[in-house]
Design an enzyme around this catalytic site. Structure first.
Site, PDB file in Angstrom:
ATOM      1  N   LYS A   1       0.854  -1.198   0.000  1.00  0.00           N
ATOM      2  CA  LYS A   1       0.000   0.000   0.000  1.00  0.00           C
ATOM      3  C   LYS A   1       0.888   1.245   0.000  1.00  0.00           C
ATOM      4  O   LYS A   1       1.554   1.548   0.983  1.00  0.00           O
ATOM      5  CB  LYS A   1      -0.916   0.054   1.229  1.00  0.00           C
ATOM      6  CG  LYS A   1      -1.966   1.161   1.069  1.00  0.00           C
ATOM      7  CD  LYS A   1      -2.665   1.553   2.343  1.00  0.00           C
ATOM      8  CE  LYS A   1      -1.921   2.553   3.135  1.00  0.00           C
ATOM      9  NZ  LYS A   1      -1.687   3.858   2.466  1.00  0.00           N
TER      10      LYS A   1
ATOM     11  N   GLU B   1      10.334   1.192  10.074  1.00  0.00           N
ATOM     12  CA  GLU B   1      11.313   2.247   9.741  1.00  0.00           C
ATOM     13  C   GLU B   1      10.586   3.570   9.927  1.00  0.00           C
ATOM     14  O   GLU B   1       9.741   3.929   9.102  1.00  0.00           O
ATOM     15  CB  GLU B   1      11.758   2.117   8.271  1.00  0.00           C
ATOM     16  CG  GLU B   1      12.529   0.855   7.948  1.00  0.00           C
ATOM     17  CD  GLU B   1      13.958   0.912   8.436  1.00  0.00           C
ATOM     18  OE1 GLU B   1      14.508   2.022   8.575  1.00  0.00           O
ATOM     19  OE2 GLU B   1      14.528  -0.161   8.701  1.00  0.00           O
TER      20      GLU B   1
ATOM     21  N   CYS C   1      13.849  11.105   6.010  1.00  0.00           N
ATOM     22  CA  CYS C   1      13.854  10.644   7.404  1.00  0.00           C
ATOM     23  C   CYS C   1      15.185  10.939   8.076  1.00  0.00           C
ATOM     24  O   CYS C   1      15.243  11.251   9.256  1.00  0.00           O
ATOM     25  CB  CYS C   1      13.557   9.154   7.463  1.00  0.00           C
ATOM     26  SG  CYS C   1      14.656   8.169   6.434  1.00  0.00           S
TER      27      CYS C   1
ATOM     28  N   GLU D   1      10.022  16.141  14.552  1.00  0.00           N
ATOM     29  CA  GLU D   1      10.404  15.963  13.150  1.00  0.00           C
ATOM     30  C   GLU D   1       9.564  16.903  12.289  1.00  0.00           C
ATOM     31  O   GLU D   1       8.343  16.780  12.242  1.00  0.00           O
ATOM     32  CB  GLU D   1      10.164  14.514  12.722  1.00  0.00           C
ATOM     33  CG  GLU D   1      10.687  14.239  11.341  1.00  0.00           C
ATOM     34  CD  GLU D   1      10.392  12.820  10.876  1.00  0.00           C
ATOM     35  OE1 GLU D   1       9.297  12.308  11.164  1.00  0.00           O
ATOM     36  OE2 GLU D   1      11.270  12.235  10.216  1.00  0.00           O
TER      37      GLU D   1
HETATM   38  P1  NAD Z   1       2.618   8.337   7.821  1.00  0.00           P
HETATM   39  O1  NAD Z   1       2.946   7.514   9.018  1.00  0.00           O
HETATM   40  O2  NAD Z   1       1.615   9.406   7.947  1.00  0.00           O
HETATM   41  O3  NAD Z   1       2.108   7.391   6.627  1.00  0.00           O
HETATM   42  C1  NAD Z   1       2.867   6.302   6.173  1.00  0.00           C
HETATM   43  C2  NAD Z   1       1.940   5.248   5.604  1.00  0.00           C
HETATM   44  O4  NAD Z   1       1.126   4.732   6.649  1.00  0.00           O
HETATM   45  C3  NAD Z   1       0.989   5.762   4.523  1.00  0.00           C
HETATM   46  O5  NAD Z   1       0.854   4.763   3.545  1.00  0.00           O
HETATM   47  C4  NAD Z   1      -0.308   5.958   5.292  1.00  0.00           C
HETATM   48  O6  NAD Z   1      -1.454   5.856   4.488  1.00  0.00           O
HETATM   49  C5  NAD Z   1      -0.239   4.832   6.285  1.00  0.00           C
HETATM   50  N1  NAD Z   1      -0.999   5.052   7.526  1.00  0.00           N
HETATM   51  C6  NAD Z   1      -1.240   6.236   8.155  1.00  0.00           C
HETATM   52  N2  NAD Z   1      -1.924   6.007   9.298  1.00  0.00           N
HETATM   53  C7  NAD Z   1      -2.109   4.668   9.392  1.00  0.00           C
HETATM   54  C8  NAD Z   1      -2.730   3.818  10.348  1.00  0.00           C
HETATM   55  N3  NAD Z   1      -3.313   4.293  11.453  1.00  0.00           N
HETATM   56  N4  NAD Z   1      -2.723   2.475  10.140  1.00  0.00           N
HETATM   57  C9  NAD Z   1      -2.122   1.969   9.042  1.00  0.00           C
HETATM   58  N5  NAD Z   1      -1.536   2.726   8.086  1.00  0.00           N
HETATM   59  C10 NAD Z   1      -1.523   4.051   8.266  1.00  0.00           C
HETATM   60  O7  NAD Z   1       4.015   8.894   7.299  1.00  0.00           O
HETATM   61  P2  NAD Z   1       4.268   9.827   6.037  1.00  0.00           P
HETATM   62  O8  NAD Z   1       3.876  11.218   6.400  1.00  0.00           O
HETATM   63  O9  NAD Z   1       3.676   9.208   4.830  1.00  0.00           O
HETATM   64  O10 NAD Z   1       5.842   9.743   5.876  1.00  0.00           O
HETATM   65  C11 NAD Z   1       6.712  10.573   6.566  1.00  0.00           C
HETATM   66  C12 NAD Z   1       7.334   9.812   7.726  1.00  0.00           C
HETATM   67  O11 NAD Z   1       8.030   8.676   7.216  1.00  0.00           O
HETATM   68  C13 NAD Z   1       8.391  10.628   8.451  1.00  0.00           C
HETATM   69  O12 NAD Z   1       8.215  10.445   9.837  1.00  0.00           O
HETATM   70  C14 NAD Z   1       9.700  10.006   7.994  1.00  0.00           C
HETATM   71  O13 NAD Z   1      10.761  10.148   8.891  1.00  0.00           O
HETATM   72  C15 NAD Z   1       9.318   8.571   7.816  1.00  0.00           C
HETATM   73  N6  NAD Z   1      10.260   7.878   6.940  1.00  0.00           N
HETATM   74  C16 NAD Z   1      11.142   7.001   7.507  1.00  0.00           C
HETATM   75  C17 NAD Z   1      12.105   6.359   6.718  1.00  0.00           C
HETATM   76  C18 NAD Z   1      13.081   5.399   7.336  1.00  0.00           C
HETATM   77  O14 NAD Z   1      13.759   4.685   6.596  1.00  0.00           O
HETATM   78  N7  NAD Z   1      13.202   5.340   8.646  1.00  0.00           N
HETATM   79  C19 NAD Z   1      12.137   6.600   5.344  1.00  0.00           C
HETATM   80  C20 NAD Z   1      11.216   7.500   4.790  1.00  0.00           C
HETATM   81  C21 NAD Z   1      10.277   8.127   5.604  1.00  0.00           C
END
Ligand code: NAD
Length: 497
Positions: A187, A262, A297, A396
């Protein structure tokens, strides 16, 4: 000849459909997702999310494919060749995929072409090449017994990913999971839904059997249903720590599925008074905090600098940040694009207000002329006099905002660096080998770079080094052989003869 990306974007008819059992299907869910383009704020595409019944079908397709062995039962050699073919197809379609990434994320087309696509290809190739070089461990052999470790695929893997590097994040999940013989339901983020389905279609073209890699679409409710599905055996996630915590609950309240998380970060760049060259450090600081508009990230969004070198370093950092002017992501020369969405832009600007309210000094904001009035542009922004407990030093931001904090000695630098809930990555500059070694031991970060440059040379290719987050940056590793075996289950086997 330069490609006319603006014309190509105009001719594109973006569509978002599910890809299940090797076929495209429109989503039938109640949630309507409207995606507004980062560069101009205009409606780019709309789609209905996957419905609960469709999600169950996607998991069932993955489960059937896993159980009948159409992929899981094949040889490692076959999986390797198929994934290598997929890597070549991604490379051959790099312009098409880079355009999708540029439009969805707002990142410069040049970065999508020269960073995102090669990164995704490298991950696919690494995992493909590694999978037939994993050996089983034999622990004991005697006349009457042989005892060894058996590794098998886990089963159905659900992959939920964020929006900052849609293709790369998808590749980081599907490459090791497929290499180990699992089936998947992927997804993508509802903010960047274009590349995932196309990747699954290319995988089919590469020879992956239908049903092995399925794609569903939508936001938190679709992700939550996937996280709670009883037939998902492993959930692999890249996204915020807040969602990571919700997934721990979902896994625990459903079938105790295994998790790889992650999550977020608040990485420090630490510049000591014996920094090898301030000029190179400034280049690296600017490129690592403002790259991808700060939506990374591991973006080093806190600059911890020794008081004695602060004035000179800040002059260089401001000068280099000033050269990064937000521009139209579709123009080839643009080095700094737009943020992913209007809501995210508001969130980042809210942090700029919080910095001012908390008493930090706004020392730089790059001036620029917005290419479109309604695009989601935020320029490189730098705060000095930031206290370690300010919100902009703790939370962040995931945007182009740098918080500068001074320190007087090594102990203070380590204390500030470790003083957040995150532990994803850290960078430091020093000529002192003893200090470098001490900090590698004392910094709470899953990835540590010493004397980083803006364009590192001579290091390992993407995906080779296993790394993962500490503290609330998550757990589990991605990359390397450890990242590959994370998608398998071990059994201890003892045969008595
Ligand atoms: P997010 O957590 O809002 O969303 C990530 C994914 O989770 C999306 O597909 C979203 O639809 C889904 N999601 C959201 N709420 C959910 C729930 N309650 N249950 C299941 N799925 C759910 O994050 P984002 O804003 O899309 O991405 C940014 C974040 O990602 C930042 O915190 C960044 O640091 C992190 N990130 C981490 C890495 C790493 O390797 N550690 C890499 C890239 C991004």
């Amino acid at each position: 000849m330069d490609v006319d990306w603006i014309s190509r974007a105009r001719d594109l008819k973006p569509r978002v459909l599910d890809f299940v059992d090797g076929r495209w299907k429109p989503g039938l869910g109640d949630e309507l997702v409207s995606k507004f383009g980062s560069r101009d704020g205009k409606l780019l595409y709309e789609f209905s999310a996957t419905s609960p019944a469709q999600l169950t079908d996607a998991v069932a397709a993955a489960s059937t494919a896993f159980q009948d062995g159409r992929w899981s039962g094949g040889s490692a050699q076959h999986r390797k060749e198929t994934l290598l073919e997929l890597a070549s197809l991604v490379e051959n379609h790099r312009e098409e995929l880079a355009l999708l990434e540029c439009l969805d994320v707002g990142k410069p087309i040049r970065d999508a072409l020269t960073i995102d696509i090669p990164f995704a290809v490298s991950i696919l190739r690494y995992n493909a090449e590694a999978v037939d070089k994993l050996y089983s461990k034999i622990y004991a052999v005697s006349r009457s017994n042989i005892s060894f470790q058996l590794r098998r695929p886990v089963g159905v893997v659900a992959a939920i990913v964020g929006w900052n590097f849609p293709l790369v994040l998808a590749a980081q999940k599907i490459a090791p999971a497929l290499a180990m013989g699992n089936s998947l339901v992927l997804k993508p983020s509802e903010f960047t839904s274009l590349a995932a389905g196309r990747l699954a279609e290319l995988a089919l073209e590469a020879g992956l059997p239908p049903g092995v890699l399925n794609v569903v679409n939508g936001g938190a409710s679709v992700g939550n249903a996937l996280a709670r599905h009883p037939d998902v055996d492993l959930l692999t996630f890249t996204g915020s720590s807040r969602t990571g915590k919700a997934l721990l609950v979902a896994a625990g309240e459903s079938n105790m599925k295994r998790l790889l998380l992650e999550c977020g970060g608040k990485a420090p760049s630490i510049v000591f008074d014996d920094c090898p060259t301030l000029e190179e450090a400034a280049d690296a600081i600017v490129s690592r905090v403002f790259w991808n508009q700060g939506e990374v990230c591991s973006a080093s969004s806190r600059l911890l600098v020794h008081e004695s070198v602060k004035p000179e370093l800040m002059k260089l950092v401001i000068q280099k940040a000033d050269a990064l002017r937000p521009g139209d992501p579709l123009i080839h020369g643009t080095a700094f694009g737009a943020l992913v969405s209007g809501a995210h832009m508001k969130k980042v600007l809210g942090y700029v207000d919080a910095g001012i309210r908390d008493g930090a000094t706004l020392i730089h904001q790059t001036t620029y002329k917005a290419p479109f009035a309604d695009g989601f542009y935020v320029p490189p922004t730098i705060f000095a006099d930031v206290a370690p407990n300010h919100r902009i030093a703790q939370e962040e931001i995931f945007g182009p905002v740098l918080s500068v904090i001074s320190f007087q000695d090594e102990a203070e630098a380590v204390r500030i660096a470790n003083g957040t809930v995150y532990g994803l990555s850290a960078i430091l500059w020093t000529k002192d080998l003893g200090r470098a070694h001490r900090l590698a031991l004392n910094l709470c970060a899953g990835s540590i770079v010493i004397n980083a440059t803006a364009k590192p040379e001579g290091g390992p290719a993407e995906g080779v080094i296993p790394s993962g987050g500490l503290k609330q940056s998550g757990f589990g590793v991605e990359g390397g052989l450890e990242g590959l075996v994370a998608y398998s289950s071990p059994s201890a086997v003892q045969i008595f003869v």
